[in-house]
Write an enzyme that holds these catalytic residues in place. Structure first.
Site, short mmCIF file in Angstrom:
data_model
loop_
_atom_site.label_atom_id
_atom_site.label_comp_id
_atom_site.label_asym_id
_atom_site.label_seq_id
_atom_site.Cartn_x
_atom_site.Cartn_y
_atom_site.Cartn_z
N LYS A 68 0.80 -1.23 0.00
CA LYS A 68 0.00 0.00 0.00
C LYS A 68 0.83 1.29 0.00
O LYS A 68 0.42 2.30 -0.55
CB LYS A 68 -0.93 0.02 1.21
CG LYS A 68 -2.10 -0.93 1.10
CD LYS A 68 -3.01 -0.74 2.30
CE LYS A 68 -4.31 -1.48 2.11
NZ LYS A 68 -5.32 -1.09 3.10
N ASP A 105 -9.71 3.68 2.13
CA ASP A 105 -9.88 3.03 3.44
C ASP A 105 -10.60 3.95 4.44
O ASP A 105 -11.48 3.50 5.18
CB ASP A 105 -8.52 2.62 4.03
CG ASP A 105 -7.95 1.39 3.35
OD1 ASP A 105 -8.74 0.57 2.84
OD2 ASP A 105 -6.72 1.24 3.32
#
Ligand code: ATR
Length: 275
Positions: A68, A105
């Site tokens: 990520k 997220d």
């Protein structure tokens, strides 16, 4: 004839990922042409994989651990929220192969919280966050954006919480892990962003006895769905929101970009992913 769009999730390991089930369900539900798969990618293969996927008909990827943070260096355009979080989980390939990086997220977290606790007012009191890893960064950005007046951060390794305060500023107060129980009575919302309580991980041992029943409590762990953390909050009478919805909601922006339809996150979606 144009190929139907393809997307996938990349990570290592990847077999546990629920994203193929989620996107596969949405494709079927809306009768859309397209395909969503999982691809195991090692750190050494990351750049080459990202350069190769567009030529194979891929329009985007979801990114999970451990990539990520690293993917940002290959992005041509990065959203503000991904820059702030310092990581991306949703990449879209432009027609010329350029990479657009986003982080959904925090969006997934706040959408789940709003859906599970519709009466929660972010502006009416502090948030208490357990943990200071990557997930906490996304949660902090989302809560600050929602207008939470103060974020009380606690982490086993205090220095990591201090580092987040240095990154995100004055709205954050750091308290010692062992003293975390004492700040709970002020909380408007309490969030576990640690791995504690996850199947196979250590137990969450901080006492939640000081919680008030009006406080909303949520966990980013979703295996099991009812974590010991959420069960302890339920005992006090709190509204609790499990972590599965965060995963479902974080998938929405990518699906919409890649397949052209904004998908619903509802009970049917949850059941499809849990099946
Ligand atoms: P992620 O990026 O998914 O948030 P991470 O960066 O590994 O994952 O962070 C995991 C979080 O769980 C951290 O806040 C970690 O605390 P430390 O910073 O002290 O390591 C927390 N955590 C993991 N195991 C823990 C344990 N046994 N007790 C307390 N906190 C724990």
């Amino acid at each position: 004839m144009t190929q139907s769009p393809k997307a996938c999730v990349i990570g290592n390991p990847i077999s546990h990922s629920l994203s193929p089930k989620l996107h596969g369900y949405w494709l079927k539900r809306y009768g859309l042409p397209g395909e969503y798969t999982a691809l195991q990618v090692t750190e050494g293969d990351l750049e080459e994989t990202l350069r190769m996927l567009p030529s194979q008909g891929f329009v985007g990827v979801n990114v999970t651990l451990p990539h990520k943070v690293e993917v940002l260096q290959y992005a041509d355009q990065i959203t503000d929220r991904a820059t702030l979080i310092g990581a991306a989980n949703t990449l879209t390939f432009k027609e010329d192969g350029r990479i657009f990086a986003d982080n959904t997220d925090g969006y997934g977290f706040i959408s789940n919280l709003r859906q599970g606790a519709p009466d929660w007012d972010p502006k009416s009191g502090p948030a208490v966050i357990f943990g200071a890893g990557g997930a906490a960064r996304a949660v902090i950005v989302a809560l600050a954006d929602a207008g939470v007046p103060e974020i009380i951060l606690t982490n086993r390794t205090r220095a990591k919480a201090e580092a987040l305060r240095a990154d995100f500023g004055a709205r954050i107060r750091v308290v010692d892990w062992v003293q975390a129980g004492s700040v709970l009575e002020d909380a408007n919302v309490v969030i576990n962003t640690t791995s504690l309580g996850m199947k196979g991980a250590a137990e969450f041992k901080v006492s939640l006895d000081a919680l008030r029943p009006e406080t909303v409590v949520t966990d980013i762990v979703y295996n099991p769905l009812r974590t010991p953390f959420l069960k302890a909050a339920e005992k006090v009478g709190c509204t609790t929101v499990d972590g599965l919805g965060m995963l479902l909601h974080q998938g929405v922006p990518g699906f919409e970009r890649w397949f052209g339809k904004r998908p619903e996150v509802d009970e049917e979606t949850r059941q499809a992913v849990l099946a």
